[in-house]
Design a protein around this motif. Structure first.
Motif, PDB file in Angstrom:
ATOM      1  N   TYR A   1       0.860  -1.163   0.000  1.00  0.00           N
ATOM      2  CA  TYR A   1       0.000   0.000   0.000  1.00  0.00           C
ATOM      3  C   TYR A   1       0.903   1.220   0.000  1.00  0.00           C
ATOM      4  N   GLY A   2       0.829   2.028  -1.079  1.00  0.00           N
ATOM      5  CA  GLY A   2       1.757   3.137  -1.168  1.00  0.00           C
ATOM      6  C   GLY A   2       1.281   4.246  -2.076  1.00  0.00           C
ATOM      7  N   ASP A   3       2.243   5.052  -2.504  1.00  0.00           N
ATOM      8  CA  ASP A   3       1.964   6.215  -3.335  1.00  0.00           C
ATOM      9  C   ASP A   3       2.472   5.986  -4.754  1.00  0.00           C
ATOM     10  N   SER A   4       2.822   7.057  -5.441  1.00  0.00           N
ATOM     11  CA  SER A   4       3.234   6.945  -6.842  1.00  0.00           C
ATOM     12  C   SER A   4       4.491   6.103  -7.021  1.00  0.00           C
ATOM     13  N   ILE A   5       5.359   6.071  -6.037  1.00  0.00           N
ATOM     14  CA  ILE A   5       6.583   5.275  -6.160  1.00  0.00           C
ATOM     15  C   ILE A   5       6.235   3.794  -6.229  1.00  0.00           C
ATOM     16  N   THR A   6       5.196   3.392  -5.512  1.00  0.00           N
ATOM     17  CA  THR A   6       4.706   2.013  -5.587  1.00  0.00           C
ATOM     18  C   THR A   6       3.913   1.787  -6.870  1.00  0.00           C
ATOM     19  N   LYS A   7       3.171   2.804  -7.281  1.00  0.00           N
ATOM     20  CA  LYS A   7       2.317   2.656  -8.464  1.00  0.00           C
ATOM     21  C   LYS A   7       3.129   2.282  -9.700  1.00  0.00           C
ATOM     22  N   GLY A   8       4.241   2.975  -9.928  1.00  0.00           N
ATOM     23  CA  GLY A   8       5.049   2.652 -11.096  1.00  0.00           C
ATOM     24  C   GLY A   8       6.046   3.733 -11.425  1.00  0.00           C
ATOM     25  N   THR A   9       6.848   3.490 -12.449  1.00  0.00           N
ATOM     26  CA  THR A   9       7.859   4.436 -12.877  1.00  0.00           C
ATOM     27  C   THR A   9       7.193   5.607 -13.599  1.00  0.00           C
ATOM     28  N   TYR A  10       7.592   6.797 -13.236  1.00  0.00           N
ATOM     29  CA  TYR A  10       7.048   8.030 -13.790  1.00  0.00           C
ATOM     30  C   TYR A  10       7.943   8.460 -14.950  1.00  0.00           C
ATOM     31  N   ILE A  11       7.458   8.276 -16.180  1.00  0.00           N
ATOM     32  CA  ILE A  11       8.259   8.572 -17.369  1.00  0.00           C
ATOM     33  C   ILE A  11       7.487   9.545 -18.244  1.00  0.00           C
ATOM     34  N   ASP A  12       8.112  10.678 -18.562  1.00  0.00           N
ATOM     35  CA  ASP A  12       7.496  11.681 -19.432  1.00  0.00           C
ATOM     36  C   ASP A  12       6.086  12.052 -18.975  1.00  0.00           C
ATOM     37  N   GLY A  13       5.919  12.221 -17.670  1.00  0.00           N
ATOM     38  CA  GLY A  13       4.640  12.663 -17.131  1.00  0.00           C
ATOM     39  C   GLY A  13       3.573  11.589 -17.029  1.00  0.00           C
ATOM     40  N   LYS A  14       3.929  10.327 -17.290  1.00  0.00           N
ATOM     41  CA  LYS A  14       2.956   9.234 -17.219  1.00  0.00           C
ATOM     42  C   LYS A  14       3.551   8.083 -16.411  1.00  0.00           C
ATOM     43  N   TYR A  15       2.661   7.318 -15.783  1.00  0.00           N
ATOM     44  CA  TYR A  15       3.107   6.150 -15.032  1.00  0.00           C
ATOM     45  C   TYR A  15       3.155   4.941 -15.938  1.00  0.00           C
ATOM     46  N   VAL A  16       4.220   4.179 -15.809  1.00  0.00           N
ATOM     47  CA  VAL A  16       4.328   2.896 -16.497  1.00  0.00           C
ATOM     48  C   VAL A  16       4.195   1.850 -15.390  1.00  0.00           C
ATOM     49  N   ALA A  17       2.969   1.385 -15.211  1.00  0.00           N
ATOM     50  CA  ALA A  17       2.652   0.540 -14.055  1.00  0.00           C
ATOM     51  C   ALA A  17       3.400  -0.788 -14.051  1.00  0.00           C
ATOM     52  N   THR A  18       3.786  -1.286 -15.215  1.00  0.00           N
ATOM     53  CA  THR A  18       4.519  -2.559 -15.234  1.00  0.00           C
ATOM     54  C   THR A  18       5.964  -2.370 -14.792  1.00  0.00           C
ATOM     55  N   HIS A  19       6.426  -1.132 -14.770  1.00  0.00           N
ATOM     56  CA  HIS A  19       7.798  -0.831 -14.363  1.00  0.00           C
ATOM     57  C   HIS A  19       7.790  -0.343 -12.914  1.00  0.00           C
ATOM     58  N   ASN A  20       7.544  -1.256 -11.984  1.00  0.00           N
ATOM     59  CA  ASN A  20       7.545  -0.855 -10.582  1.00  0.00           C
ATOM     60  C   ASN A  20       8.229  -1.913  -9.733  1.00  0.00           C
ATOM     61  N   TRP A  21       8.635  -1.496  -8.546  1.00  0.00           N
ATOM     62  CA  TRP A  21       9.358  -2.399  -7.657  1.00  0.00           C
ATOM     63  C   TRP A  21       8.488  -3.579  -7.246  1.00  0.00           C
ATOM     64  N   VAL A  22       7.164  -3.411  -7.238  1.00  0.00           N
ATOM     65  CA  VAL A  22       6.262  -4.491  -6.839  1.00  0.00           C
ATOM     66  C   VAL A  22       6.390  -5.673  -7.808  1.00  0.00           C
ATOM     67  N   ASN A  23       6.286  -5.402  -9.106  1.00  0.00           N
ATOM     68  CA  ASN A  23       6.415  -6.474 -10.101  1.00  0.00           C
ATOM     69  C   ASN A  23       7.816  -7.073 -10.090  1.00  0.00           C
ATOM     70  N   MET A  24       8.812  -6.216  -9.917  1.00  0.00           N
ATOM     71  CA  MET A  24      10.194  -6.702  -9.888  1.00  0.00           C
ATOM     72  C   MET A  24      10.444  -7.583  -8.671  1.00  0.00           C
ATOM     73  N   PHE A  25       9.822  -7.248  -7.548  1.00  0.00           N
ATOM     74  CA  PHE A  25       9.910  -8.055  -6.325  1.00  0.00           C
ATOM     75  C   PHE A  25       9.359  -9.456  -6.600  1.00  0.00           C
ATOM     76  N   ASP A  26       8.191  -9.513  -7.247  1.00  0.00           N
ATOM     77  CA  ASP A  26       7.608 -10.814  -7.605  1.00  0.00           C
ATOM     78  C   ASP A  26       8.574 -11.617  -8.472  1.00  0.00           C
ATOM     79  N   GLN A  27       9.177 -10.964  -9.452  1.00  0.00           N
ATOM     80  CA  GLN A  27      10.106 -11.650 -10.355  1.00  0.00           C
ATOM     81  C   GLN A  27      11.322 -12.166  -9.598  1.00  0.00           C
ATOM     82  N   LEU A  28      11.821 -11.374  -8.643  1.00  0.00           N
ATOM     83  CA  LEU A  28      12.967 -11.816  -7.850  1.00  0.00           C
ATOM     84  C   LEU A  28      12.624 -13.058  -7.020  1.00  0.00           C
ATOM     85  N   SER A  29      11.358 -13.216  -6.677  1.00  0.00           N
ATOM     86  CA  SER A  29      10.925 -14.383  -5.909  1.00  0.00           C
ATOM     87  C   SER A  29      10.760 -15.612  -6.800  1.00  0.00           C
ATOM     88  N   GLY A  30      11.018 -15.459  -8.101  1.00  0.00           N
ATOM     89  CA  GLY A  30      10.750 -16.542  -9.034  1.00  0.00           C
ATOM     90  C   GLY A  30       9.253 -16.701  -9.248  1.00  0.00           C
TER      91      GLY A  30
END
Length: 192
Positions: free
Chosen positions: A1-30
């Motif tokens: 539960y978080g803010d924009s940093i959790t939501k995703g990477t902020y690129i050119d004024g838009k969020y790229v939701a697939t580019h976030n630490w949450v998804n990367m955390f899942d990937q690191l867990s296999g």
């Protein structure tokens, strides 16, 4: 539960939701862990209504990570700092009431801002040196709160390299990776 940093990477004024630490955390867990992303831009610790909606959307969870405080502290006062602690305590209590007293909860500190690289727009909004100082003061308060509430604590201060922000406030893809790696490292340690 978080803010924009959790939501995703902020690129050119838009969020790229697939580019976030949450998804990367899942990937690191296999992909053994499935993380539900409760991030929303601009969220403050006082967003209990948003938390209720999130809990209603996700009926069962095994572990809650709370990653908030940046948006509160752009108004840099000790009263606001103390409100962060009180509000996060209310979130933990509400979650344990909903999901059970044994719910695992982790509180995370902000990685801080990249002062000198904060965009003029965000700097004018209060994301500046004063907030940086308050974010640093919040760290031990969250750590104490975590201890008092039998939660885990992950200190992200300085985890995101200075150059890994899109605007001095939002981590870029590499910054999101740095957060995910730190959370995964700590999560493995805490799970033992």
């Amino acid at each position: 539960y978080g803010d924009s940093i959790t939501k995703g990477t902020y690129i050119d004024g838009k969020y790229v939701a697939t580019h976030n630490w949450v998804n990367m955390f899942d990937q690191l867990s296999g992909d053994k862990i499935h993380t539900l992303n409760g991030g929303r831009s601009g969220r403050k610790t006082s967003d209990m209504a948003g938390f209720e909606l999130t809990m209603n959307r996700y009926r069962t969870v095994d572990h809650l990570i709370i990653f908030l405080g940046v948006n509160d502290l752009r108004v840099a006062t000790d009263a606001v700092l103390n409100n962060c602690v009180t509000n996060v305590q209310a979130l933990v209590n509400a979650a344990r009431e909903r999901y059970g007293a044994s719910l695992k909860v982790t509180l995370m500190s902000s990685p801080g801002l990249s002062i000198g690289n904060v965009s003029p727009r965000f700097y004018k909004l209060g994301y500046n040196e004063k907030e940086q100082g308050m974010l640093e003061k919040l760290r031990p308060l969250y750590q104490k709160l975590a201890s008092d509430l039998s939660c885990s604590y992950i200190d992200l201060w300085g985890v995101v390299s200075t150059g890994n922000y899109t605007d001095g406030l939002h981590p870029n893809l590499d910054g999101q990776k740095q957060i995910a790696e730190k959370v995964w490292q700590q999560y493995q340690r805490l799970s033992k």
